[in-house]
Each structure stands twice: as C-alpha cells, then as structure tokens.
Write a protein that holds these residues in place. Structure first.
Motif, PDB file in Angstrom:
ATOM      1  N   GLU A  38      62.440 -21.681  86.868  1.00 32.09           N
ATOM      2  CA  GLU A  38      63.543 -21.980  85.900  1.00 32.09           C
ATOM      3  C   GLU A  38      62.912 -22.144  84.473  1.00 32.09           C
ATOM      4  OE1 GLU A  38      67.718 -24.428  86.195  1.00 32.09           O
ATOM      5  OE2 GLU A  38      65.861 -25.395  87.165  1.00 32.09           O
ATOM      6  N   GLN A  39      61.981 -22.823  84.573  1.00 33.59           N
ATOM      7  CA  GLN A  39      61.252 -23.062  83.235  1.00 33.59           C
ATOM      8  C   GLN A  39      60.990 -21.611  82.386  1.00 33.59           C
ATOM      9  OE1 GLN A  39      61.451 -25.878  81.260  1.00 33.59           O
ATOM     10  NE2 GLN A  39      60.124 -24.942  79.580  1.00 33.59           N
ATOM     11  N   ALA A  40      60.074 -20.986  83.275  1.00 35.65           N
ATOM     12  CA  ALA A  40      59.797 -19.566  82.599  1.00 35.65           C
ATOM     13  C   ALA A  40      60.914 -18.864  82.259  1.00 35.65           C
ATOM     14  CB  ALA A  40      58.739 -19.008  83.623  1.00 35.65           C
ATOM     15  N   ILE A  41      61.950 -18.647  83.013  1.00 33.77           N
ATOM     16  CA  ILE A  41      63.024 -17.753  82.443  1.00 33.77           C
ATOM     17  C   ILE A  41      63.821 -18.302  81.620  1.00 33.77           C
ATOM     18  CG2 ILE A  41      65.077 -16.849  83.463  1.00 33.77           C
ATOM     19  CD1 ILE A  41      63.649 -16.592  86.225  1.00 33.77           C
ATOM     20  N   SER A  42      63.998 -19.861  81.401  1.00 31.04           N
ATOM     21  CA  SER A  42      64.498 -20.341  80.168  1.00 31.04           C
ATOM     22  C   SER A  42      63.826 -19.906  78.931  1.00 31.04           C
ATOM     23  CB  SER A  42      64.503 -21.917  80.399  1.00 31.04           C
ATOM     24  OG  SER A  42      65.504 -22.173  81.326  1.00 31.04           O
ATOM     25  N   GLU A  43      62.454 -19.994  78.953  1.00 32.79           N
ATOM     26  CA  GLU A  43      61.731 -19.627  77.804  1.00 32.79           C
ATOM     27  C   GLU A  43      61.894 -18.164  77.623  1.00 32.79           C
ATOM     28  OE1 GLU A  43      57.729 -20.651  78.493  1.00 32.79           O
ATOM     29  OE2 GLU A  43      58.073 -22.874  78.578  1.00 32.79           O
ATOM     30  N   PHE A  44      61.862 -17.573  78.570  1.00 32.83           N
ATOM     31  CA  PHE A  44      62.047 -15.936  78.341  1.00 32.83           C
ATOM     32  C   PHE A  44      63.386 -15.700  77.482  1.00 32.83           C
ATOM     33  CE2 PHE A  44      63.256 -11.515  80.118  1.00 32.83           C
ATOM     34  CZ  PHE A  44      62.246 -10.855  79.246  1.00 32.83           C
ATOM     35  N   ARG A  45      64.470 -16.428  78.096  1.00 28.82           N
ATOM     36  CA  ARG A  45      65.750 -16.333  77.676  1.00 28.82           C
ATOM     37  C   ARG A  45      65.952 -16.797  76.161  1.00 28.82           C
ATOM     38  NH1 ARG A  45      69.450 -20.347  76.680  1.00 28.82           N
ATOM     39  NH2 ARG A  45      71.492 -19.848  76.273  1.00 28.82           N
ATOM     40  N   HIS A  46      65.397 -17.924  75.729  1.00 27.49           N
ATOM     41  CA  HIS A  46      65.270 -18.157  74.440  1.00 27.49           C
ATOM     42  C   HIS A  46      64.469 -17.295  73.431  1.00 27.49           C
ATOM     43  CE1 HIS A  46      67.213 -22.212  75.157  1.00 27.49           C
ATOM     44  NE2 HIS A  46      66.241 -22.540  75.994  1.00 27.49           N
ATOM     45  N   PHE A  47      63.495 -16.678  73.921  1.00 26.99           N
ATOM     46  CA  PHE A  47      62.855 -15.716  73.272  1.00 26.99           C
ATOM     47  C   PHE A  47      63.744 -14.477  72.940  1.00 26.99           C
ATOM     48  CE2 PHE A  47      60.452 -11.637  73.738  1.00 26.99           C
ATOM     49  CZ  PHE A  47      59.620 -11.578  72.707  1.00 26.99           C
ATOM     50  N   LEU A  48      64.530 -13.909  74.097  1.00 23.56           N
ATOM     51  CA  LEU A  48      65.485 -12.925  73.873  1.00 23.56           C
ATOM     52  C   LEU A  48      66.449 -13.230  72.558  1.00 23.56           C
ATOM     53  CD1 LEU A  48      65.613 -11.556  77.625  1.00 23.56           C
ATOM     54  CD2 LEU A  48      64.437 -10.600  75.562  1.00 23.56           C
ATOM     55  N   LEU A  49      66.924 -14.479  72.889  1.00 21.81           N
ATOM     56  CA  LEU A  49      68.038 -14.984  72.087  1.00 21.81           C
ATOM     57  C   LEU A  49      67.444 -14.955  70.600  1.00 21.81           C
ATOM     58  CD1 LEU A  49      69.790 -17.706  73.994  1.00 21.81           C
ATOM     59  CD2 LEU A  49      71.030 -15.842  73.233  1.00 21.81           C
ATOM     60  N   HIS A  50      66.346 -15.223  70.530  1.00 22.32           N
ATOM     61  CA  HIS A  50      65.856 -15.194  69.128  1.00 22.32           C
ATOM     62  C   HIS A  50      65.733 -13.834  68.516  1.00 22.32           C
ATOM     63  CE1 HIS A  50      63.411 -16.499  65.487  1.00 22.32           C
ATOM     64  NE2 HIS A  50      62.469 -15.767  65.980  1.00 22.32           N
ATOM     65  N   GLY A  51      65.090 -12.954  69.559  1.00 19.99           N
ATOM     66  CA  GLY A  51      65.056 -11.537  69.141  1.00 19.99           C
ATOM     67  C   GLY A  51      66.310 -10.774  68.983  1.00 19.99           C
TER      68      GLY A  51
ATOM     69  N   PRO B 121      68.672  -1.576  72.525  1.00 18.58           N
ATOM     70  CA  PRO B 121      69.975  -1.954  72.045  1.00 18.58           C
ATOM     71  C   PRO B 121      70.232  -3.520  71.999  1.00 18.58           C
ATOM     72  CG  PRO B 121      70.110   0.065  73.461  1.00 18.58           C
ATOM     73  CD  PRO B 121      68.675  -0.511  73.683  1.00 18.58           C
ATOM     74  N   VAL B 122      70.942  -3.919  71.038  1.00 13.30           N
ATOM     75  CA  VAL B 122      71.377  -5.281  71.241  1.00 13.30           C
ATOM     76  C   VAL B 122      72.209  -5.576  72.455  1.00 13.30           C
ATOM     77  CG1 VAL B 122      73.073  -7.100  70.067  1.00 13.30           C
ATOM     78  CG2 VAL B 122      71.618  -5.689  68.689  1.00 13.30           C
ATOM     79  N   ALA B 123      72.964  -4.487  73.026  1.00 14.16           N
ATOM     80  CA  ALA B 123      73.703  -5.047  74.368  1.00 14.16           C
ATOM     81  C   ALA B 123      72.874  -5.121  75.355  1.00 14.16           C
ATOM     82  CB  ALA B 123      74.848  -3.580  74.406  1.00 14.16           C
ATOM     83  N   LEU B 124      71.745  -4.359  75.224  1.00 11.67           N
ATOM     84  CA  LEU B 124      70.820  -4.381  76.359  1.00 11.67           C
ATOM     85  C   LEU B 124      69.967  -5.683  76.327  1.00 11.67           C
ATOM     86  CD1 LEU B 124      69.055  -3.383  78.921  1.00 11.67           C
ATOM     87  CD2 LEU B 124      67.734  -1.887  77.177  1.00 11.67           C
ATOM     88  N   MET B 125      69.791  -6.418  75.268  1.00 10.28           N
ATOM     89  CA  MET B 125      69.247  -7.645  75.018  1.00 10.28           C
ATOM     90  C   MET B 125      70.211  -8.431  75.530  1.00 10.28           C
ATOM     91  SD  MET B 125      67.275  -7.140  71.229  1.00 10.28           S
ATOM     92  CE  MET B 125      66.564  -8.716  71.233  1.00 10.28           C
ATOM     93  N   ASP B 126      71.375  -8.511  75.162  1.00 10.15           N
ATOM     94  CA  ASP B 126      72.398  -9.272  75.895  1.00 10.15           C
ATOM     95  C   ASP B 126      72.575  -9.425  77.405  1.00 10.15           C
ATOM     96  OD1 ASP B 126      74.903 -11.098  75.748  1.00 10.15           O
ATOM     97  OD2 ASP B 126      75.876  -9.313  76.183  1.00 10.15           O
ATOM     98  N   HIS B 127      72.273  -8.126  77.923  1.00 10.14           N
ATOM     99  CA  HIS B 127      72.527  -8.053  79.230  1.00 10.14           C
ATOM    100  C   HIS B 127      71.191  -8.771  79.915  1.00 10.14           C
ATOM    101  CE1 HIS B 127      72.503  -5.066  82.767  1.00 10.14           C
ATOM    102  NE2 HIS B 127      71.237  -5.305  83.031  1.00 10.14           N
ATOM    103  N   MET B 128      70.030  -8.448  79.451  1.00 10.79           N
ATOM    104  CA  MET B 128      68.792  -9.344  79.919  1.00 10.79           C
ATOM    105  C   MET B 128      69.017 -10.814  79.765  1.00 10.79           C
ATOM    106  SD  MET B 128      65.658  -6.920  78.737  1.00 10.79           S
ATOM    107  CE  MET B 128      65.771  -6.860  77.093  1.00 10.79           C
ATOM    108  N   ILE B 129      69.671 -11.152  78.674  1.00  9.92           N
ATOM    109  CA  ILE B 129      70.033 -12.716  78.348  1.00  9.92           C
ATOM    110  C   ILE B 129      70.843 -13.186  79.562  1.00  9.92           C
ATOM    111  CG2 ILE B 129      70.998 -14.582  76.960  1.00  9.92           C
ATOM    112  CD1 ILE B 129      69.921 -12.605  74.705  1.00  9.92           C
ATOM    113  N   ARG B 130      71.918 -12.420  79.817  1.00  6.44           N
ATOM    114  CA  ARG B 130      73.012 -12.831  81.095  1.00  6.44           C
ATOM    115  C   ARG B 130      72.164 -12.931  82.252  1.00  6.44           C
ATOM    116  NH1 ARG B 130      76.327  -8.546  81.026  1.00  6.44           N
ATOM    117  NH2 ARG B 130      75.893  -7.651  79.121  1.00  6.44           N
ATOM    118  N   GLU B 131      71.294 -11.779  82.492  1.00  3.04           N
ATOM    119  CA  GLU B 131      70.785 -12.042  83.934  1.00  3.04           C
ATOM    120  C   GLU B 131      69.701 -13.100  83.999  1.00  3.04           C
ATOM    121  OE1 GLU B 131      68.943  -8.719  85.924  1.00  3.04           O
ATOM    122  OE2 GLU B 131      70.881  -7.354  85.078  1.00  3.04           O
ATOM    123  N   ALA B 132      68.974 -13.539  82.625  1.00  2.00           N
ATOM    124  CA  ALA B 132      68.257 -14.639  82.772  1.00  2.00           C
ATOM    125  C   ALA B 132      69.180 -16.036  83.186  1.00  2.00           C
ATOM    126  CB  ALA B 132      67.459 -14.896  81.319  1.00  2.00           C
ATOM    127  N   GLU B 133      70.469 -15.903  82.496  1.00  2.00           N
ATOM    128  CA  GLU B 133      71.201 -17.184  82.788  1.00  2.00           C
ATOM    129  C   GLU B 133      71.652 -17.219  84.002  1.00  2.00           C
ATOM    130  OE1 GLU B 133      72.981 -17.299  78.275  1.00  2.00           O
ATOM    131  OE2 GLU B 133      74.079 -16.233  79.580  1.00  2.00           O
TER     132      GLU B 133
END
Length: 257
Positions: free
Chosen positions: A73-86, A100-112
């Motif tokens: 959970e911690q590692a994926i939260s950090e990855f999510r924050h990194f993607l959000l920043h990017g 694409p920005v839509a793909l970054m959003d896609h990855m963020i949603r899966e992290a969440e």
C-alpha cells in the motif's frame, strides 16, 4: 497460446496481482520518458525497483501478510503520488513524455483501486454480490475501453483492418461502461439480491470480456511475430489481457479482488 492468468486468487495472489500491475505500469512509463527528463526517469526507476522487490515477496508468499499488504500500500501510494505529479506537469507542458495524459490518469486510477482492495483486505469486510458486480463493472469497463483506445494509439495507421476492429470494440466497451453506470444508480442500495437485469448484464460483460481477452492475445501474438506494425511496449497486450481475465473471473465469482 501459452498465456494464462495463473496468479493464485488467495490473499498473497491478490496482492501480487496488484503489485505486478503497478510494476508493469512503471516499466511501460519508463520507456516513454524523454532522455531530457533524467530526474523523472531516475525517480520512476526507483519506484519500479521498490515495487519489483515487494512483488517478488508476494509471488513467493514470503513474510507476514499484514506487513506485506502495508508495504504494498505504501509503495503504490508513492507511485500514485509520483504519477499525479507527472500528470500535473504534463498538463502544464512542463515535462517531456510520450505517455498520453489519459494513460497517466488510467494508471493512477488503478493505483487507487489497488489500495482500495488492500483496505478491504485489512478490514476483513465482505461485499454483497450485486455490489461487487456493479463495482467491478463500473471500474474495469472504463479500464477496458481505455485499453482499446491506447492500443489504437500504438497501432500504426497503416493497420486499417486492425484499427477498424479496435475502434468498434472501443465503442462497444464504452457503451457497456455507460450501462454499468446507469445500473449503478437504477439498482439502489441495499442490493441484497441479484436482480435479473443485473445478472443479464453480468453475463453479457463476461462474454464480451472473454472475447476481448482473446483478441488482446491474438494481437500480442502478431506483435511478437513482428506481423503488426506498432510502437506498443513489449508484453503490453499480455498485461491488458490479464486485466480482462481478472474482470470476467471476478464477475463469474461475484467478488471484488
């Protein structure tokens, strides 16, 4: 076809599934970061290495499960924050990436969603079958439609027949996603029984998602034979097929994992 979604659907297997998804997202993202963005690439590689180490523990069922879930959970939260920043920097045109920005959003949603599942595991909570079917459908059907849009993005425009097929499948899954959202408000809580209309929808999604998994693997074979012109990252289609398999398995079993 040698592919199969062979992760064990026990607690360790569920954790491994979500870790692998996020790990592969990081690996795909790494491929699309410009060489001008050395700091972004460095941080992403660090995230990938961390996720890989925890994933190997889950795959080998090593260590205490509670500790593993917390670390995941911690590692994926950090990855999510990194993607959000990017993604924020991409929206401001402050970073050079071909993702694409839509793909970054896609990855963020899966992290969440990963961490939502981990929270459910830690709470020991149970989800009613009808709630699970609606939740899995609303979440994953959007991801499936995204997958097809991203496949089209990577396919060379000269692949006219494949492009046409992908467009048609994209529209199909967009309609299924809209229907899932409609049912999510039409069938109100408490959803203590499986209504016939929801069960019919579930069976339709299972059938269409099985066909989608098959198509992704057929395209994966073409790509590996260099018989389809594409810029898709290696093993992307196997990643997408595994998620399609995950969706229809969850719908068949009436669970959220």
């Amino acid at each position: 076809m040698g592919y199969m979604d062979n992760y064990e659907r026990d607690a360790y297997g569920i954790v491994a599934f979500w870790l692998r998804n996020n790990l592969e997202h990081g690996q795909f993202f790494d491929r699309e970061i410009s060489h001008h963005e050395l700091e972004l690439a460095r941080v992403n590689q660090s995230m990938v290495q961390n996720l890989a180490g925890i994933w190997q523990q889950a795959e080998q069922k090593q260590g205490d499960l509670t500790t593993l879930v917390n670390e995941s959970e911690q590692a994926i939260s950090e990855f999510r924050h990194f993607l959000l920043h990017g993604m924020d920097k991409a929206l401001r045109c402050q970073v050079i990436v071909s993702t694409p920005v839509a793909l970054m959003d896609h990855m963020i949603r899966e992290a969440e969603e990963s961490n939502n599942v981990f929270d459910l595991m830690k709470s020991g909570g149970q989800v009613l079958v009808s709630d699970s079917v609606l939740h899995e459908s609303v979440f994953w059907l959007r991801q499936m439609a995204d997958h097809l849009a991203f496949v089209q993005h990577y396919l060379d425009p000269s692949n006219y027949e494949l492009q046409d097929k992908v467009r048609k499948m994209t529209h199909k899954f967009e309609r299924l996603f809209l229907q899932a959202n409609a049912l999510n408000t039409i069938i109100r809580k408490p959803r203590t029984e499986m209504l016939p209309v929801l069960n019919a929808f579930r069976q339709m999604v299972i059938s269409e998602t099985k066909d989608l998994e098959k198509f992704k693997l057929e395209l994966d074979a073409l790509i590996k034979q260099c018989a389809a012109i594409t810029t898709a990252p290696p093993d992307l289609l196997e990643h997408l097929a595994r998620e399609a398999h995950h969706l229809w398995r969850n719908l068949e079993e009436g669970i959220t994992t």
